[in-house]
Design a protein around this motif. Sequence first.
Motif, PDB file in Angstrom:
ATOM      1  N   ILE A  76       0.845  -1.198   0.000  1.00  0.00           N
ATOM      2  CA  ILE A  76       0.000   0.000   0.000  1.00  0.00           C
ATOM      3  C   ILE A  76       0.886   1.256   0.000  1.00  0.00           C
ATOM      4  O   ILE A  76       0.602   2.229  -0.706  1.00  0.00           O
ATOM      5  CB  ILE A  76      -0.945   0.005   1.240  1.00  0.00           C
ATOM      6  N   LYS A  77       1.950   1.223   0.791  1.00  0.00           N
ATOM      7  CA  LYS A  77       2.859   2.375   0.867  1.00  0.00           C
ATOM      8  C   LYS A  77       3.453   2.665  -0.499  1.00  0.00           C
ATOM      9  O   LYS A  77       3.478   3.816  -0.955  1.00  0.00           O
ATOM     10  CB  LYS A  77       3.982   2.099   1.878  1.00  0.00           C
ATOM     11  N   LYS A  78       3.934   1.608  -1.146  1.00  0.00           N
ATOM     12  CA  LYS A  78       4.558   1.774  -2.464  1.00  0.00           C
ATOM     13  C   LYS A  78       3.558   2.378  -3.443  1.00  0.00           C
ATOM     14  O   LYS A  78       3.881   3.301  -4.188  1.00  0.00           O
ATOM     15  CB  LYS A  78       4.977   0.396  -3.005  1.00  0.00           C
ATOM     16  N   ILE A  79       2.353   1.849  -3.435  1.00  0.00           N
ATOM     17  CA  ILE A  79       1.344   2.318  -4.399  1.00  0.00           C
ATOM     18  C   ILE A  79       0.971   3.768  -4.092  1.00  0.00           C
ATOM     19  O   ILE A  79       0.771   4.576  -5.002  1.00  0.00           O
ATOM     20  CB  ILE A  79       0.096   1.396  -4.373  1.00  0.00           C
ATOM     21  N   SER A  80       0.923   4.119  -2.794  1.00  0.00           N
ATOM     22  CA  SER A  80       0.504   5.483  -2.445  1.00  0.00           C
ATOM     23  C   SER A  80       1.525   6.521  -2.915  1.00  0.00           C
ATOM     24  O   SER A  80       1.216   7.706  -3.019  1.00  0.00           O
ATOM     25  CB  SER A  80       0.268   5.603  -0.936  1.00  0.00           C
ATOM     26  N   CYS A 101       1.071 -10.008 -10.330  1.00  0.00           N
ATOM     27  CA  CYS A 101       0.900  -9.031 -11.417  1.00  0.00           C
ATOM     28  C   CYS A 101       1.008  -7.599 -10.880  1.00  0.00           C
ATOM     29  O   CYS A 101       1.522  -6.707 -11.555  1.00  0.00           O
ATOM     30  CB  CYS A 101      -0.458  -9.205 -12.106  1.00  0.00           C
ATOM     31  N   VAL A 102       0.506  -7.366  -9.651  1.00  0.00           N
ATOM     32  CA  VAL A 102       0.586  -6.021  -9.057  1.00  0.00           C
ATOM     33  C   VAL A 102       2.059  -5.660  -8.828  1.00  0.00           C
ATOM     34  O   VAL A 102       2.514  -4.560  -9.173  1.00  0.00           O
ATOM     35  CB  VAL A 102      -0.203  -5.957  -7.726  1.00  0.00           C
ATOM     36  N   TYR A 103       2.816  -6.608  -8.261  1.00  0.00           N
ATOM     37  CA  TYR A 103       4.251  -6.351  -8.019  1.00  0.00           C
ATOM     38  C   TYR A 103       4.989  -6.124  -9.345  1.00  0.00           C
ATOM     39  O   TYR A 103       5.860  -5.263  -9.436  1.00  0.00           O
ATOM     40  CB  TYR A 103       4.889  -7.517  -7.256  1.00  0.00           C
ATOM     41  N   ASP A 104       4.614  -6.905 -10.363  1.00  0.00           N
ATOM     42  CA  ASP A 104       5.273  -6.758 -11.675  1.00  0.00           C
ATOM     43  C   ASP A 104       5.034  -5.354 -12.236  1.00  0.00           C
ATOM     44  O   ASP A 104       5.941  -4.746 -12.814  1.00  0.00           O
ATOM     45  CB  ASP A 104       4.733  -7.798 -12.676  1.00  0.00           C
ATOM     46  N   VAL A 105       3.839  -4.842 -12.060  1.00  0.00           N
ATOM     47  CA  VAL A 105       3.531  -3.493 -12.558  1.00  0.00           C
ATOM     48  C   VAL A 105       4.374  -2.458 -11.819  1.00  0.00           C
ATOM     49  O   VAL A 105       4.939  -1.539 -12.417  1.00  0.00           O
ATOM     50  CB  VAL A 105       2.014  -3.194 -12.399  1.00  0.00           C
ATOM     51  N   LEU A 106       4.487  -2.638 -10.492  1.00  0.00           N
ATOM     52  CA  LEU A 106       5.271  -1.662  -9.716  1.00  0.00           C
ATOM     53  C   LEU A 106       6.727  -1.638 -10.164  1.00  0.00           C
ATOM     54  O   LEU A 106       7.376  -0.593 -10.161  1.00  0.00           O
ATOM     55  CB  LEU A 106       5.174  -1.981  -8.218  1.00  0.00           C
ATOM     56  N   GLU A 122       8.800  -0.737 -16.312  1.00  0.00           N
ATOM     57  CA  GLU A 122       9.193   0.555 -16.892  1.00  0.00           C
ATOM     58  C   GLU A 122       7.942   1.236 -17.442  1.00  0.00           C
ATOM     59  O   GLU A 122       7.736   1.299 -18.651  1.00  0.00           O
ATOM     60  CB  GLU A 122      10.149   0.315 -18.060  1.00  0.00           C
ATOM     61  N   LEU A 123       7.088   1.687 -16.556  1.00  0.00           N
ATOM     62  CA  LEU A 123       5.850   2.348 -16.994  1.00  0.00           C
ATOM     63  C   LEU A 123       5.730   3.650 -16.217  1.00  0.00           C
ATOM     64  O   LEU A 123       6.270   3.768 -15.106  1.00  0.00           O
ATOM     65  CB  LEU A 123       4.623   1.479 -16.639  1.00  0.00           C
ATOM     66  N   ASP A 124       4.988   4.623 -16.775  1.00  0.00           N
ATOM     67  CA  ASP A 124       4.820   5.847 -15.986  1.00  0.00           C
ATOM     68  C   ASP A 124       3.791   5.593 -14.882  1.00  0.00           C
ATOM     69  O   ASP A 124       3.023   4.625 -14.932  1.00  0.00           O
ATOM     70  CB  ASP A 124       4.416   7.019 -16.891  1.00  0.00           C
ATOM     71  N   ASP A 125       3.779   6.505 -13.903  1.00  0.00           N
ATOM     72  CA  ASP A 125       2.929   6.282 -12.717  1.00  0.00           C
ATOM     73  C   ASP A 125       1.448   6.189 -13.074  1.00  0.00           C
ATOM     74  O   ASP A 125       0.710   5.396 -12.499  1.00  0.00           O
ATOM     75  CB  ASP A 125       3.138   7.428 -11.706  1.00  0.00           C
ATOM     76  N   ALA A 126       1.013   7.012 -14.032  1.00  0.00           N
ATOM     77  CA  ALA A 126      -0.417   7.012 -14.385  1.00  0.00           C
ATOM     78  C   ALA A 126      -0.825   5.636 -14.924  1.00  0.00           C
ATOM     79  O   ALA A 126      -1.897   5.121 -14.589  1.00  0.00           O
ATOM     80  CB  ALA A 126      -0.697   8.092 -15.423  1.00  0.00           C
ATOM     81  N   THR A 127       0.057   5.049 -15.711  1.00  0.00           N
ATOM     82  CA  THR A 127      -0.251   3.722 -16.279  1.00  0.00           C
ATOM     83  C   THR A 127      -0.220   2.669 -15.174  1.00  0.00           C
ATOM     84  O   THR A 127      -1.077   1.767 -15.130  1.00  0.00           O
ATOM     85  CB  THR A 127       0.762   3.384 -17.398  1.00  0.00           C
ATOM     86  N   LYS A 128       0.734   2.806 -14.282  1.00  0.00           N
ATOM     87  CA  LYS A 128       0.799   1.859 -13.156  1.00  0.00           C
ATOM     88  C   LYS A 128      -0.483   1.929 -12.323  1.00  0.00           C
ATOM     89  O   LYS A 128      -1.088   0.916 -11.991  1.00  0.00           O
ATOM     90  CB  LYS A 128       2.003   2.179 -12.259  1.00  0.00           C
ATOM     91  N   LEU A 129      -0.887   3.167 -12.014  1.00  0.00           N
ATOM     92  CA  LEU A 129      -2.097   3.326 -11.190  1.00  0.00           C
ATOM     93  C   LEU A 129      -3.325   2.780 -11.907  1.00  0.00           C
ATOM     94  O   LEU A 129      -4.179   2.126 -11.296  1.00  0.00           O
ATOM     95  CB  LEU A 129      -2.322   4.803 -10.877  1.00  0.00           C
ATOM     96  N   TYR A 130      -3.383   3.039 -13.203  1.00  0.00           N
ATOM     97  CA  TYR A 130      -4.510   2.536 -13.997  1.00  0.00           C
ATOM     98  C   TYR A 130      -4.574   1.006 -13.886  1.00  0.00           C
ATOM     99  O   TYR A 130      -5.634   0.416 -13.622  1.00  0.00           O
ATOM    100  CB  TYR A 130      -4.350   2.971 -15.459  1.00  0.00           C
ATOM    101  N   LEU A 131      -3.412   0.365 -14.072  1.00  0.00           N
ATOM    102  CA  LEU A 131      -3.383  -1.108 -14.050  1.00  0.00           C
ATOM    103  C   LEU A 131      -3.762  -1.655 -12.672  1.00  0.00           C
ATOM    104  O   LEU A 131      -4.549  -2.600 -12.561  1.00  0.00           O
ATOM    105  CB  LEU A 131      -1.981  -1.603 -14.443  1.00  0.00           C
TER     106      LEU A 131
END
Length: 471
Positions: free
Chosen positions: A334-338, A374-379, A382-391
Amino acid sequence: MILYNSLGQTRQEFIPFNGNKVNMYTCGPTVYHYAHIGNLRTYIMEDVLEKYLRFAGYDVKRVMNITDVGHLTSDADTGEDKMLKGAKREHKTVLEIAKFYTDAFFSDCEKLNIKRPDVVEPATNCIDEFIHMIEVLLDKGYAYIAGGNVYFDTSKLDEYYVFGNMNEDDLAVGVRDSVEEDENKKNKADFVLWFTKSKFDDQELKWDSPWGIGYPGWHIECSCISNKHNGEYLDIHCGGIDNAFPHHTNEIAQSEAFLGHKWCKYWFHVLHLNDNTGKMSKSKGDFLTVSLLESKGYNPLVYRMFCLQSHYRKPLTFSYESLDNTAKAYDKLIKKISKLSKEGTPDLESAKPYIDSFNDALGNDINTSLGITCVYDVLKAELDDATKLYLINEFDKVLSLNLTAEQEEKALADNNGTENPLNAEVEELIAQRTAARAAKDWAKADAIRDKLKEMKVVIKDTKDGIEWHFE
Ligand code: AMP
Ligand code: ZN
């Protein structure tokens, strides 16, 4: 999408009866006590299945019963009604117990982000439907009356033990739970459809029937409630593995004998949560509940994540040590995603392979632990934050772990907006009754009034119109 089907015991491609429409049925709780976290493992995994089906584009209608009568302590036909036992324990009526523990169950579900099924129907609402189904089974020769009860005759079926790999003697009623045999039964595996005679005469809830005053067996409720709301063809039926026999086996026997054709295509069974002493049970005294975990400082969603970290078809052993590990992992995640920036627009093209991986994981017999990977893989990607958050938001539509602030807000809004799906039906009946009265069609108005009474709806005529509430 591949699912393991207990019917046939193989992994099979999921193909619903009717295009992208999915009729789904879930055995609901027996509301004589709090749900333990084992029960809730089953509901969490079924929730993921439902949400993944929606994610994959299916139009799902999910129906669940509430068992408030007929489930005896042995799962078979002997023992006391669990509801009556609960009522005696708490010096309350069966209906008071049912209301209290139904509310407690949905409150636990909310905390675990388990969506309320589209239709929730208590068994005591459907007595007429049970009686009708039993009458048809008697007419067709699949049932018989003995010693005051109505029984299903399993010898009339070509195949009774439909889930295979079960030893007939191990499964036979009477052997299970070392309960006594019922001498009225023609065959060991026969089961009760309607009781008028039982060792336990003080059954609180009883109804009139063509066979005398009595109450329904447990299995008939799921066959009827599914038939009522899902129709004659059911795509998928869910429950904990202990329900496969006798409960689901008996549901199939009744439903197919009644309908005269195959009924449910896929059977989804969740393996048990055990504690270090073995299977979790409510009769063992203290048992693990969501409130107990909360009182020890755990976020209920940590328990959801603990369940998602393992596959639903493997038994899972609960320990506080493992839960602590999950709690640490959850907080870190949660911390990482925030920390992801909320600015910008997602790049859907680069997101696509990650959506595909998530589909590969969940579409492969609901592999939830790979879904979390899959969540960890997204974090890490090499994607921008907006794409990461979207996923992550997309994945969390299925995982429901409140991984992002957006998902957390949505969960809150969903829970606040939870409404009893029977409300719409009641409103409709009241409108029809008003119309019938205006047209002076008293017979119709009275029939609707009786139906509402059966649904335990209390109506009051006020100067501002009709007010109503459930008893
Ligand atoms: P009940 O309230 O007893 O009717 O059970 C509700 C659901 O929980 C059913 O689908 C059961 O099969 C399931 N269940 C019961 N015990 C466990 C357990 N230890 N782990 C997982 N599911 C369970
Ligand atoms: Zn059921």
